[in-house]
Motif scaffolding. Sequence first.
Motif: not given
Length: 136
Positions: A112-127
């Motif tokens: 999963x790749x998560x985009x929050x506030x325009x910043x992307x995070x690749x495979x973030x931990x659920x925590x």
Amino acid sequence: MVRRWRFSAVAAAAGVLLAARELISGSIGGAAILLAFFLLLAFLVSPLYFPRPVTATAPRPVIYWRPGCPYCLRLRTALGRRASRFQWVDIWQDPAAAAIVRGIADGNETVPTVVIGGAGFVNPSPRWLKEKLRQA
């Protein structure tokens, strides 16, 4: 569209075949348990388990995912009911989304790749993601 259901179909077919083998050997209980396990697995890796994309009036964080991805499944399960706070986008269904993920993940379709506030995070931990939700 077929590719999205491939993992689910394989899990369901494996369950049916293994349950049939147990039935032939006379173990009705074993067959039922195997079939139930593999059908549950087929559901968990299917697109049905993930929230459907919705058109949001306010910007929502986006999670790019694909069916059959164990990391996406881990994130979805860990988020529980909080998963509906995100916009879930299947990169196998949306080529533009796949391009966005490649742009964030150095040319790879890593989910999963998560985009929050325009910043992307690749495979973030659920925590980590849960902590971000608490802060927002």
